[in-house]
Design an enzyme around this catalytic site. Structure first.
Site, PDB file in Angstrom:
ATOM      1  CE  LYS A  24      -1.807   1.644   4.050  1.00 35.21           C
ATOM      2  NZ  LYS A  24      -1.505   3.070   4.231  1.00 35.21           N
ATOM      3  CG  ASN A  25       2.461   2.617   3.571  1.00 34.12           C
ATOM      4  OD1 ASN A  25       1.283   2.931   3.365  1.00 34.12           O
ATOM      5  ND2 ASN A  25       2.948   2.424   4.780  1.00 34.12           N
ATOM      6  CB  CYS A 119      -4.262   6.687  10.293  1.00 30.30           C
ATOM      7  SG  CYS A 119      -4.777   4.997  10.189  1.00 30.30           S
ATOM      8  NE  ARG A 124       0.202  10.157  10.323  1.00 29.17           N
ATOM      9  CZ  ARG A 124      -0.094   9.050   9.665  1.00 29.17           C
ATOM     10  NH1 ARG A 124      -1.304   8.596   9.649  1.00 29.17           N
ATOM     11  NH2 ARG A 124       0.832   8.413   8.996  1.00 29.17           N
ATOM     12  CG  ASP A 310       2.978   1.440   9.504  1.00 24.64           C
ATOM     13  OD1 ASP A 310       2.551   2.289  10.307  1.00 24.64           O
ATOM     14  OD2 ASP A 310       3.139   1.682   8.285  1.00 24.64           O
ATOM     15  NE  ARG A 402      -6.998   4.425   5.535  1.00 21.09           N
ATOM     16  CZ  ARG A 402      -6.140   5.043   6.326  1.00 21.09           C
ATOM     17  NH1 ARG A 402      -6.459   5.283   7.560  1.00 21.09           N
ATOM     18  NH2 ARG A 402      -4.969   5.426   5.883  1.00 21.09           N
TER      19      ARG A 402
HETATM   20  C1  UD1 Z   1       4.314   6.724   6.308  1.00 19.52           C
HETATM   21  C2  UD1 Z   1       3.428   5.524   6.142  1.00 19.52           C
HETATM   22  C3  UD1 Z   1       2.866   5.077   7.490  1.00 19.52           C
HETATM   23  C4  UD1 Z   1       4.005   4.863   8.476  1.00 19.52           C
HETATM   24  C5  UD1 Z   1       4.920   6.064   8.530  1.00 19.52           C
HETATM   25  C6  UD1 Z   1       6.158   5.834   9.389  1.00 19.52           C
HETATM   26  C7  UD1 Z   1       2.501   5.868   3.926  1.00 19.52           C
HETATM   27  C8  UD1 Z   1       1.304   6.157   3.115  1.00 19.52           C
HETATM   28  N1  UD1 Z   1       2.324   5.878   5.259  1.00 19.52           N
HETATM   29  O1  UD1 Z   1       3.506   7.772   6.831  1.00 19.52           O
HETATM   30  O2  UD1 Z   1       2.142   3.872   7.294  1.00 19.52           O
HETATM   31  O3  UD1 Z   1       3.467   4.637   9.766  1.00 19.52           O
HETATM   32  O4  UD1 Z   1       5.369   6.408   7.199  1.00 19.52           O
HETATM   33  O5  UD1 Z   1       6.864   4.715   8.962  1.00 19.52           O
HETATM   34  O6  UD1 Z   1       3.574   5.589   3.420  1.00 19.52           O
HETATM   35  N2  UD1 Z   1       6.338  14.486  10.670  1.00 19.52           N
HETATM   36  C9  UD1 Z   1       6.541  15.807  10.956  1.00 19.52           C
HETATM   37  N3  UD1 Z   1       6.445  16.717   9.942  1.00 19.52           N
HETATM   38  C10 UD1 Z   1       6.163  16.343   8.655  1.00 19.52           C
HETATM   39  C11 UD1 Z   1       5.971  14.978   8.372  1.00 19.52           C
HETATM   40  C12 UD1 Z   1       6.052  14.074   9.399  1.00 19.52           C
HETATM   41  O7  UD1 Z   1       6.798  16.171  12.105  1.00 19.52           O
HETATM   42  O8  UD1 Z   1       6.106  17.216   7.777  1.00 19.52           O
HETATM   43  C13 UD1 Z   1       6.384  13.485  11.773  1.00 19.52           C
HETATM   44  C14 UD1 Z   1       5.036  12.796  11.960  1.00 19.52           C
HETATM   45  O9  UD1 Z   1       4.185  13.547  12.756  1.00 19.52           O
HETATM   46  C15 UD1 Z   1       5.451  11.502  12.609  1.00 19.52           C
HETATM   47  C16 UD1 Z   1       6.814  11.209  11.966  1.00 19.52           C
HETATM   48  O10 UD1 Z   1       7.256  12.431  11.411  1.00 19.52           O
HETATM   49  O11 UD1 Z   1       5.609  11.673  14.001  1.00 19.52           O
HETATM   50  C17 UD1 Z   1       6.776  10.133  10.890  1.00 19.52           C
HETATM   51  O12 UD1 Z   1       5.950  10.543   9.853  1.00 19.52           O
HETATM   52  P1  UD1 Z   1       6.227  10.168   8.339  1.00 19.52           P
HETATM   53  O13 UD1 Z   1       7.480   9.382   8.225  1.00 19.52           O
HETATM   54  O14 UD1 Z   1       6.095  11.400   7.534  1.00 19.52           O
HETATM   55  O15 UD1 Z   1       5.012   9.236   8.049  1.00 19.52           O
HETATM   56  P2  UD1 Z   1       4.017   9.263   6.819  1.00 19.52           P
HETATM   57  O16 UD1 Z   1       4.773   9.526   5.574  1.00 19.52           O
HETATM   58  O17 UD1 Z   1       2.855  10.116   7.160  1.00 19.52           O
END
Ligand code: UD1
Length: 425
Positions: A24-25, A119, A124, A310, A402
């Site tokens: 999915k990711n 989610c 986030r 995850d 999902r």
């Molecule tokens: C992706 C995955 C999700 C997984 C996560 C971490 C997808 C669609 N989803 O989510 O399943 O749990 O990676 O492995 O691929 N953060 C910030 N600022 C930002 C972006 C992120 O502070 O601009 C923080 C988030 O709040 C969180 C951490 O970074 O605490 C990790 O987030 P991130 O790696 O961005 O996860 P996703 O890409 O949302």
């Protein structure tokens, strides 16, 4: 009003074979990346999931033509994109829709949307995505929940240091930089296999990317990206979930279409607590067997190649019935322990303090009415339902759908007693 729930009863060890679908990711950012291409793209191994349906809707809304050649193969033609605005409903349904912003910005120098949903696990934010876009010369304006990103003079490569190796920000910046002028270097980039898959897809389209899978990624902007054909990598989180479910039930399962090197920490922890794991790397197969009571362990979630956040909820479910006391520390997301309250309704003994949980293994869980609070929390409840005495009813299963395709069919084939029914609410 009708709603779907899962009804489960324990039915002994899981036995047999299960095939893992495409990730999915990986599928979500790769679908978004299709916006960059001016020629036809064919994607194989696309999982049948609600989140994928939402991303397909996003692309269609933008003006891409999409056709299902079979249930897992899509033909996408984004030559005639008509708008750079992603509607609120789609962004609200799935936070990962935000990864279309980088491709739109790269190709059209503008991208518009409203604040992303998805989610419910922690705040986030999207600050790292925006910081990256700004470093490439874009200006982002946020007015309440409206986000407008524009690069009046086009994007220009730059050096970007990420405060945290965010998966989504790394993907968005990589895609934005693909058609930018000059070189972009992302430092402290995410190293997840899904980043490598996206980079290999973009490279097939003509992008010049080096270092994906390490913490420094270099992108040399090109004039245009073309069509290609690509197969999505297997879903490491789905694979890990079935391995843990097999272990929890004391079962013996052959998992196919799984890349062992993508789930090293999960395999290591399973072996540490007493499961047997055998890998056939050449054929992408893993055998898992657990014929004795599993032991306790300590886990800390980390960005890849650390233990995946995850899989945290699912491993916690397993540890609720293993021998002794286990500890889990969640360091990637805040507020990712919502499954604790639900597992406790089933007889689990778990204490939390901030981002730490202590799990005292019990002999048995019992069935209860529980709620899937997010995708992986839902998977944890399904695992608990496989071993709980009596009936377990899980509601809000749209979260589970999902990210797990054909879950009921796959688990039933392994011998589980699980059915999806529609009830009046
Ligand atoms: C992706 C995955 C999700 C997984 C996560 C971490 C997808 C669609 N989803 O989510 O399943 O749990 O990676 O492995 O691929 N953060 C910030 N600022 C930002 C972006 C992120 O502070 O601009 C923080 C988030 O709040 C969180 C951490 O970074 O605490 C990790 O987030 P991130 O790696 O961005 O996860 P996703 O890409 O949302």
């Amino acid at each position: 009003m009708q709603k779907d729930i899962l009804v489960m009863n324990s039915n002994g060890p899981l036995k047999g074979e299960v095939k893992i679908d495409g990730a999915k990711n990986s599928a979500l950012p790769i679908l978004a990346a299709c916006v960059l291409g001016t020629e036809e793209i064919i994607l194989d191994g696309v999982p049948e999931l609600k989140d994928v349906e939402i991303m397909v809707e996003v692309l269609k809304h933008l003006g891409s033509k999409i056709e299902y050649l079979s249930k897992n193969t899509l033909r996408i033609d984004s030559s005639g994109i008509t708008t750079c605005e992603t509607p609120y409903e789609l962004m609200d349904k799935m936070r990962a829709s935000f990864v279309v912003m980088g491709p739109l910005l790269s190709r059209f120098s503008k991208a518009y949307t409203k604040a992303p949903g998805g989610c419910n696990i922690g705040a986030r934010p999207i600050d790292l995505h925006l910081k990256g876009f700004n470093a490439l010369g874009a200006e982002s304006k946020i007015d309440y929940d409206e986000i407008a990103i524009e690069a009046k003079d086009g994007l220009v490569g730059n050096e970007i240091y990420l405060d945290f190796p965010s998966v989504g920000a790394t993907q968005n910046i990589m895609m934005a930089a693909s058609l930018a002028k000059g070189e972009t270097v992302i430092e402290n980039a995410a190293k997840e296999p899904e980043i490598v898959d996206l980079a290999s897809f973009l490279s097939k389209m003509g992008a010049k990317i080096k270092g994906a899978g390490t913490s420094t990624i270099t992108i040399e902007g090109v004039e245009k990206l073309t069509g290609t054909r690509h197969t999505i990598i297997p879903d490491r989180i789905e694979a890990a979930t079935y391995m843990l479910a097999a272990a929890m039930t004391g079962g013996e399962v052959k998992i196919t279409n799984v890349i062992g090197s993508h789930i090293r920490p999960v395999i290591a922890k399973l072996i540490e607590i007493g499961a047997e794991v055998m890998e056939n790397e050449e054929e992408d197969i893993i055998f898992i067997k657990a014929d004795k009571k599993l032991k306790s362990t300590n886990i800390q979630t980390l960005p890849y190649p650390g233990f995946p956040t995850d899989v945290q909820a699912q491993f916690m479910a397993l540890l609720t019935v293993s021998d002794g006391e286990s500890r889990i520390q969640e360091t990637v997301f805040e507020n990712r322990f919502m499954h604790v309250a639900e597992l406790s309704k089933m007889g689990a003994v778990i204490a939390t303090s901030g981002n730490r949980a202590t799990i005292a293994g019990v002999n048995k869980l019992h069935g209860a009415d529980v709620r899937a609070t997010d995708l992986r929390a839902g998977a944890a409840l399904v695992m608990a339902g496989l071993v709980a005495e009596g009936e377990t009813k899980i509601s809000d299963i749209y979260h589970i759908e999902r990210g797990y395709s054909n879950l009921v069919e796959k688990l039933s084939k392994l011998g589980a007693k699980i059915k999806k029914i529609s009830v009046e609410v």
